[in-house]
Write an enzyme that holds these catalytic residues in place. Structure first.
Site, PDB file in Angstrom:
ATOM      1  NE  ARG A   1      -4.114  -1.803   0.241  1.00 44.88           N
ATOM      2  CZ  ARG A   1      -5.210  -1.851   0.980  1.00 44.88           C
ATOM      3  NH1 ARG A   1      -5.495  -0.860   1.786  1.00 44.88           N
ATOM      4  NH2 ARG A   1      -6.025  -2.868   0.879  1.00 44.88           N
TER       5      ARG A   1
ATOM      6  CG  ASP B   1      -8.614  -3.816  -4.327  1.00 42.43           C
ATOM      7  OD1 ASP B   1      -8.120  -3.192  -3.377  1.00 42.43           O
ATOM      8  OD2 ASP B   1      -9.401  -4.764  -4.169  1.00 42.43           O
TER       9      ASP B   1
HETATM   10  O1  1CP Z   1       0.653   0.403  -3.214  1.00 36.91           O
HETATM   11  C1  1CP Z   1      -0.224  -0.481  -3.149  1.00 36.91           C
HETATM   12  O2  1CP Z   1      -0.014  -1.534  -2.542  1.00 36.91           O
HETATM   13  C2  1CP Z   1      -1.554  -0.179  -3.773  1.00 36.91           C
HETATM   14  C3  1CP Z   1      -2.235  -1.287  -4.495  1.00 36.91           C
HETATM   15  C4  1CP Z   1      -3.237  -2.101  -3.679  1.00 36.91           C
HETATM   16  C5  1CP Z   1      -3.073  -3.410  -3.238  1.00 36.91           C
HETATM   17  C6  1CP Z   1      -1.805  -4.257  -3.283  1.00 36.91           C
HETATM   18  C7  1CP Z   1      -4.565  -1.707  -3.362  1.00 36.91           C
HETATM   19  C8  1CP Z   1      -5.164  -0.400  -3.634  1.00 36.91           C
HETATM   20  N1  1CP Z   1      -5.206  -2.788  -2.819  1.00 36.91           N
HETATM   21  C9  1CP Z   1      -4.321  -3.834  -2.717  1.00 36.91           C
HETATM   22  C10 1CP Z   1      -4.575  -5.207  -2.260  1.00 36.91           C
HETATM   23  C11 1CP Z   1      -5.728  -5.470  -1.384  1.00 36.91           C
HETATM   24  N2  1CP Z   1      -7.004  -4.999  -1.454  1.00 36.91           N
HETATM   25  C12 1CP Z   1      -5.687  -6.404  -0.339  1.00 36.91           C
HETATM   26  C13 1CP Z   1      -4.483  -7.219   0.011  1.00 36.91           C
HETATM   27  C14 1CP Z   1      -3.528  -6.399   0.805  1.00 36.91           C
HETATM   28  C15 1CP Z   1      -3.947  -6.152   2.213  1.00 36.91           C
HETATM   29  O3  1CP Z   1      -4.102  -7.136   2.965  1.00 36.91           O
HETATM   30  O4  1CP Z   1      -4.107  -4.984   2.571  1.00 36.91           O
HETATM   31  C16 1CP Z   1      -6.943  -6.459   0.260  1.00 36.91           C
HETATM   32  C17 1CP Z   1      -7.375  -7.311   1.428  1.00 36.91           C
HETATM   33  C18 1CP Z   1      -7.777  -5.549  -0.450  1.00 36.91           C
HETATM   34  C19 1CP Z   1      -9.188  -5.270  -0.207  1.00 36.91           C
HETATM   35  C20 1CP Z   1      -9.399  -3.831   0.042  1.00 36.91           C
HETATM   36  N3  1CP Z   1      -9.410  -2.899  -0.944  1.00 36.91           N
HETATM   37  C21 1CP Z   1      -9.540  -3.178   1.278  1.00 36.91           C
HETATM   38  C22 1CP Z   1      -9.526  -3.857   2.660  1.00 36.91           C
HETATM   39  C23 1CP Z   1     -10.891  -3.948   3.231  1.00 36.91           C
HETATM   40  C24 1CP Z   1     -10.951  -4.919   4.423  1.00 36.91           C
HETATM   41  O5  1CP Z   1     -11.388  -6.061   4.251  1.00 36.91           O
HETATM   42  O6  1CP Z   1     -10.559  -4.508   5.531  1.00 36.91           O
HETATM   43  C25 1CP Z   1      -9.678  -1.805   1.007  1.00 36.91           C
HETATM   44  C26 1CP Z   1      -9.884  -0.697   1.987  1.00 36.91           C
HETATM   45  C27 1CP Z   1      -9.580  -1.642  -0.408  1.00 36.91           C
HETATM   46  C28 1CP Z   1      -9.605  -0.367  -1.182  1.00 36.91           C
HETATM   47  C29 1CP Z   1      -8.303   0.067  -1.711  1.00 36.91           C
HETATM   48  N4  1CP Z   1      -7.423  -0.727  -2.441  1.00 36.91           N
HETATM   49  C30 1CP Z   1      -6.327   0.026  -2.808  1.00 36.91           C
HETATM   50  C31 1CP Z   1      -6.522   1.350  -2.280  1.00 36.91           C
HETATM   51  C32 1CP Z   1      -5.568   2.513  -2.461  1.00 36.91           C
HETATM   52  C33 1CP Z   1      -7.750   1.349  -1.595  1.00 36.91           C
HETATM   53  C34 1CP Z   1      -8.381   2.523  -0.874  1.00 36.91           C
HETATM   54  C35 1CP Z   1      -9.501   3.072  -1.692  1.00 36.91           C
HETATM   55  C36 1CP Z   1      -9.291   4.420  -2.286  1.00 36.91           C
HETATM   56  O7  1CP Z   1      -8.179   4.995  -2.373  1.00 36.91           O
HETATM   57  O8  1CP Z   1     -10.315   4.978  -2.706  1.00 36.91           O
END
Ligand code: 1CP
Length: 358
Positions: free
Chosen positions: A39, A88
């Site tokens: 992230r 994502d």
């Molecule tokens: O630099 C980076 O790593 C950005 C790329 C990235 C990655 C690797 C994003 C962008 N998401 C992910 C993977 C991801 N998404 C995972 C695996 C990593 C981890 O464990 O954190 C998971 C579980 C998700 C699901 C997800 N997407 C969540 C978690 C929700 C929960 O169950 O608690 C969330 C909040 C998102 C939204 C998201 N994904 C990425 C961003 C920048 C965001 C935030 C939304 C936004 O900016 O509007």
């Protein structure tokens, strides 16, 4: 299956021979301790907040120019040793036609949670053409990033299944486990479907030229070892086996996986991601010799003063040194989970410099 060209990223030839991240991931000696952050692209960066203002998260993931820009932002600002594709884990599901969105402040939300055999059978299969914008973004990044390696990624079948079955983020994964334990035949059909889609997604990224892949099984740590072995591990093994021919480093990561670590390190991965709950030397003892470790500063540490962050980073580096004595073949510095959204971007830049300076 998508053919992976013999020379990855065939059209754009980059010389990554000296890239510290790839050297460490292969068990060779890097010129400096490589560091990148899960992230690292996202809300902690003012330039990210600016470019994403007013755009939908999932739509952004299908805009190649935007994906390229957001992926490159943390590399420019922090001097990290690898980029991770801005995307994502639910992007392949969305591309295949599953009704879902990423809701700000919540995460992925599925229109109709998948709970019956009929719903599993009705899940659309992913075709590589449906993720063409992601491949296009990777093509742009190969030029944009120069000699900085690009990490592709996917959600592991279990973690994807948990979002589909629960319908969104979940604390207890109760409906997922109800299906796993109570209706194993439906569970196995769902995992089979998601395994194939995960492979399609990763192979498309590899064909487009990513230099490494990370499989996020973020929520695997909620399972007992016995349940992990019966209901999850065989599918994860299939995913890693299906990308072995690309010859790039494979990273496996989950949260709260101390009890599963030995199993998660033996499913066909070169690098095991370790969350912050166990020291890296303890992780080395659990996984045995021959593994590269990635991790594992507690992400909340970055909210403390600069000296405390540096001291705590030194503890991680010292644990990595002890891990090497126990047979670990390398260390890639990272946090134990993703950068928290309210983290000060300057604290991240200082941490990178500190790790590089030692
Ligand atoms: O630099 C980076 O790593 C950005 C790329 C990235 C990655 C690797 C994003 C962008 N998401 C992910 C993977 C991801 N998404 C995972 C695996 C990593 C981890 O464990 O954190 C998971 C579980 C998700 C699901 C997800 N997407 C969540 C978690 C929700 C929960 O169950 O608690 C969330 C909040 C998102 C939204 C998201 N994904 C990425 C961003 C920048 C965001 C935030 C939304 C936004 O900016 O509007």
């Amino acid at each position: 299956m998508t053919e992976i060209p013999a020379a990855l990223g065939a059209e754009v030839r980059r010389d990554l021979t000296d890239a510290p991240f790839l050297a460490a991931a292969r068990g060779a000696t890097p010129s400096r301790t490589p560091v990148w952050f899960m992230r690292q692209a996202g809300r902690s960066l003012p330039e990210y907040r600016e470019i994403r203002a007013g755009t939908n998260m999932l739509e952004s993931c299908f805009d190649p120019a935007l994906v390229c820009e957001v992926t490159a932002q943390p590399v420019r600002r922090h001097d990290v040793d690898a980029a991770i594709l801005f995307s994502d884990i639910v992007v392949p599901l969305k591309a295949a036609g599953v009704g879902l969105d990423i809701v700000p402040g919540v995460g992925p939300v599925v229109d109709e949670p998948v709970r019956s055999a009929a719903q599993v059978d009705a899940l659309p299969a992913l075709d590589a053409d449906q993720v063409a914008p992601v491949s296009e973004a990777i093509g742009l990044l190969l030029t944009e990033l120069g000699t900085t390696p690009l990490i592709g990624f996917a959600g592991a079948p279990f973690t994807l299944a948990s979002y589909l079955v629960e319908g969104g983020p979940s604390r207890n994964h109760e409906r997922t486990k109800a299906m796993m334990f109570g209706a194993p035949e439906i569970w196995h059909r769902l995992m089979d479907r998601l395994t194939i889609d995960t492979i399609t997604s990763l192979r498309a990224q590899l064909a487009a030229g990513v230099d490494a892949v990370q499989l996020f099984d973020s929520w695997a740590g909620t399972l007992t070892l016995a349940d992990y072995r019966e209901f999850v591990r065989p599918y994860t093994e299939r995913v890693f086996a299906a990308v072995a021919d690309a010859g790039v480093p494979r990273i496996h990561f989950g949260v709260g996986t101390g009890e599963l670590l030995a199993d998660m390190a033996s499913v066909g991965t070169e690098v095991i991601g370790v969350d912050w709950r166990i020291p890296l030397d303890d992780a080395a003892r659990r996984v045995g010799p021959g593994m590269v470790l990635q991790g594992n500063l507690d992400p909340a540490t970055l909210f403390a003063d600069a000296q405390t962050v540096a001291d705590r980073a030194d503890l991680v580096l010292a644990a990595a040194d002890r891990a090497r004595e126990l047979g670990a073949t390398g260390h890639i510095f990272n946090l134990g989970h993703g950068v928290l959204p309210d983290t000060d971007a300057d604290a991240i830049t200082r941490l990178v410099a500190h790790v590089h300076d030692r």
